[in-house]
Motif scaffolding. Structure first.
Motif, mmCIF file in Angstrom:
data_model
loop_
_atom_site.group_PDB
_atom_site.id
_atom_site.type_symbol
_atom_site.label_atom_id
_atom_site.label_comp_id
_atom_site.label_asym_id
_atom_site.label_seq_id
_atom_site.Cartn_x
_atom_site.Cartn_y
_atom_site.Cartn_z
ATOM 1 N N PRO A 172 -0.937 5.627 8.891
ATOM 2 C CA PRO A 172 -1.244 4.290 9.432
ATOM 3 C C PRO A 172 -0.488 3.153 8.774
ATOM 4 O O PRO A 172 -0.401 2.060 9.353
ATOM 5 C CB PRO A 172 -2.760 4.162 9.181
ATOM 6 N N GLU A 173 0.064 3.370 7.568
ATOM 7 C CA GLU A 173 0.847 2.307 6.935
ATOM 8 C C GLU A 173 2.153 2.059 7.692
ATOM 9 O O GLU A 173 2.737 0.977 7.601
ATOM 10 C CB GLU A 173 1.161 2.665 5.483
ATOM 11 N N GLY A 174 2.631 3.087 8.388
ATOM 12 C CA GLY A 174 3.831 2.925 9.199
ATOM 13 C C GLY A 174 5.126 3.041 8.436
ATOM 14 O O GLY A 174 6.169 3.347 9.004
ATOM 15 N N THR A 175 5.107 2.787 7.154
ATOM 16 C CA THR A 175 6.298 2.907 6.324
ATOM 17 C C THR A 175 5.867 3.381 4.938
ATOM 18 O O THR A 175 4.676 3.384 4.614
ATOM 19 C CB THR A 175 7.042 1.554 6.226
ATOM 20 N N ARG A 176 6.833 3.787 4.135
ATOM 21 C CA ARG A 176 6.506 4.365 2.832
ATOM 22 C C ARG A 176 6.138 3.299 1.816
ATOM 23 O O ARG A 176 6.788 2.272 1.714
ATOM 24 C CB ARG A 176 7.694 5.178 2.314
ATOM 25 N N PRO A 184 -0.697 -2.500 4.453
ATOM 26 C CA PRO A 184 -1.605 -2.792 5.571
ATOM 27 C C PRO A 184 -1.506 -1.730 6.666
ATOM 28 O O PRO A 184 -0.412 -1.278 6.995
ATOM 29 C CB PRO A 184 -1.111 -4.155 6.069
ATOM 30 N N PHE A 185 -2.646 -1.346 7.204
ATOM 31 C CA PHE A 185 -2.676 -0.323 8.249
ATOM 32 C C PHE A 185 -2.331 -0.925 9.602
ATOM 33 O O PHE A 185 -2.841 -1.978 9.977
ATOM 34 C CB PHE A 185 -4.069 0.309 8.338
ATOM 35 N N LYS A 186 -1.470 -0.236 10.321
ATOM 36 C CA LYS A 186 -1.183 -0.615 11.700
ATOM 37 C C LYS A 186 -2.330 -0.115 12.578
ATOM 38 O O LYS A 186 -3.019 0.849 12.247
ATOM 39 C CB LYS A 186 0.158 -0.036 12.149
ATOM 40 N N LYS A 187 -2.503 -0.737 13.733
ATOM 41 C CA LYS A 187 -3.710 -0.482 14.532
ATOM 42 C C LYS A 187 -3.555 0.621 15.575
ATOM 43 O O LYS A 187 -4.536 1.013 16.216
ATOM 44 C CB LYS A 187 -4.133 -1.778 15.249
ATOM 45 N N GLY A 188 -2.325 1.145 15.759
ATOM 46 C CA GLY A 188 -2.114 2.111 16.838
ATOM 47 C C GLY A 188 -3.044 3.316 16.793
ATOM 48 O O GLY A 188 -3.635 3.695 17.810
ATOM 49 N N SER A 189 -3.193 3.925 15.621
ATOM 50 C CA SER A 189 -4.033 5.120 15.502
ATOM 51 C C SER A 189 -5.495 4.796 15.769
ATOM 52 O O SER A 189 -6.245 5.627 16.302
ATOM 53 C CB SER A 189 -3.877 5.733 14.118
ATOM 54 N N PHE A 190 -5.917 3.573 15.441
ATOM 55 C CA PHE A 190 -7.302 3.178 15.671
ATOM 56 C C PHE A 190 -7.560 2.943 17.159
ATOM 57 O O PHE A 190 -8.667 3.213 17.658
ATOM 58 C CB PHE A 190 -7.631 1.928 14.850
ATOM 59 N N HIS A 191 -6.546 2.438 17.869
ATOM 60 C CA HIS A 191 -6.663 2.309 19.325
ATOM 61 C C HIS A 191 -6.869 3.679 19.961
ATOM 62 O O HIS A 191 -7.688 3.838 20.872
ATOM 63 C CB HIS A 191 -5.411 1.637 19.902
ATOM 64 N N ILE A 241 -12.004 -2.659 16.425
ATOM 65 C CA ILE A 241 -10.862 -2.053 15.739
ATOM 66 C C ILE A 241 -10.494 -2.754 14.426
ATOM 67 O O ILE A 241 -10.278 -2.086 13.407
ATOM 68 C CB ILE A 241 -9.649 -1.970 16.689
ATOM 69 N N PRO A 242 -10.393 -4.086 14.374
ATOM 70 C CA PRO A 242 -10.041 -4.724 13.093
ATOM 71 C C PRO A 242 -11.003 -4.363 11.963
ATOM 72 O O PRO A 242 -10.574 -4.046 10.849
ATOM 73 C CB PRO A 242 -10.096 -6.218 13.430
ATOM 74 N N ALA A 243 -12.298 -4.393 12.238
ATOM 75 C CA ALA A 243 -13.291 -4.065 11.209
ATOM 76 C C ALA A 243 -13.218 -2.589 10.834
ATOM 77 O O ALA A 243 -13.364 -2.230 9.657
ATOM 78 C CB ALA A 243 -14.692 -4.411 11.703
ATOM 79 N N LEU A 244 -12.971 -1.734 11.821
ATOM 80 C CA LEU A 244 -12.853 -0.303 11.564
ATOM 81 C C LEU A 244 -11.651 -0.017 10.677
ATOM 82 O O LEU A 244 -11.749 0.754 9.700
ATOM 83 C CB LEU A 244 -12.713 0.456 12.900
ATOM 84 N N ALA A 245 -10.515 -0.626 10.989
ATOM 85 C CA ALA A 245 -9.299 -0.423 10.189
ATOM 86 C C ALA A 245 -9.501 -0.901 8.757
ATOM 87 O O ALA A 245 -9.070 -0.239 7.805
ATOM 88 C CB ALA A 245 -8.125 -1.155 10.841
#
Length: 273
Positions: A172-176, A184-191, A241-245
């Motif tokens: 979920p970070e999207g990069t190393r 910060p976690f990107k939201k795609g996986s949470f969607h 989603i924001p609160a879940l992430a």
């Protein structure tokens, strides 16, 4: 011929000597070996994969070889929390992302998670023959520049979770990131998780203290992979989603700090901040 053999032996000895003395040379040599062997492991079994295309089991042989080779290079992993895995349903598996060596983490998880698959950018598909191998073991490819394509992939992912009980593995970070804090976690996986009303399974990997990219150090190290209990997304909507992430990231951050401290003690390393 004798001179040629002697020169080759001398070059081999010199290379060994340089790698032994220079941490930078050892760093690049190990990474070169890891990348080269990973490609060979992935591509070698392709003829067998053709017998059952798009099947997650096609990655089991490459995963087995990758784990063994990782240990040879000094990157060893112990897996905890296997009892938290429920293979009777699909879900989203979230992992922190540190290095290309995370491929070994995927290889460790692939046989125990069940019907695993990953999401990759579509450019990987055209990296023949590696892209062919990825397609054969069920990778879902996404066009990050095309919002409609991305939405279609999310729908396919949700369908795979619910109809095939698939476990989708995400970073979920999207990069190393290799610091003390997760990015910060990107939201795609949470969607995807909310769309499919699935479970989220956080997986935390201890900090790679043995690997320092800026200092070009690649030593030996024992690392910890911990599989945390599932989090249900039943009843959640896009508004949640924001609160879940944030909740998941805080949970993984706490575990990351604990595991990283334990890893320091296991490897008897003094971390300098």
């Amino acid at each position: 011929m004798t001179t040629s053999n002697g020169e080759l032996l001398g070059l081999a000895f010199m290379a060994f000597f340089i790698i032994t003395l220079s941490s930078t040379a050892r760093y690049y040599f190990k990474f070169f070996c890891f990348v080269a062997f990973s490609v060979v492991c992935a591509v070698g079994p392709v003829p067998l994969m053709l017998l059952r295309p798009r099947d997650y089991r096609n990655a089991l042989i490459p995963a087995y070889l990758c784990v063994r080779f990782g240990k040879m290079l000094g990157a060893s992993f112990s897996v905890r929390g296997k009892e938290n895995i429920n293979r009777s349903h699909g879900g989203i598996v979230l992992m922190n992302h540190q290095s290309a060596l995370d491929l070994i983490v995927l290889a460790e998880l692939w046989p125990i998670m069940g019907r695993s698959t990953v999401v990759a950018k579509k450019e990987v598909l055209y990296m023949f023959p590696f892209g062919t191998a990825c397609w054969l073991w069920g990778t879902l490819f996404i066009d990050r520049q095309n919002r409609d394509s991305a939405k279609n992939v999310i729908n396919k992912e949700a369908k795979a979770i619910n109809e095939k009980q698939a476990k989708l593995l995400f970073f979920p970070e999207g990069t190393r990131g290799n610091g003390d804090k997760l990015l910060p976690f990107k939201k795609g996986s949470f969607h995807v998780a909310v769309e499919s009303q699935a479970f989220i399974q956080p997986v935390v990997i201890s900090k790679y203290h043995f690997l320092k990219s800026k200092a070009k150090i690649f030593n030996r190290g024992q690392n910890i992979i911990k599989i945390l209990p599932e989090i249900s997304c039943a009843g959640l909507t896009k508004d949640d989603i924001p609160a879940l992430a944030e909740r998941v990231q805080k949970m993984m951050q706490r575990e990351y700090e604990l595991l990283s401290d334990e890893s320091l003690a296991i490897n008897n390393i003094s971390e300098v901040h």
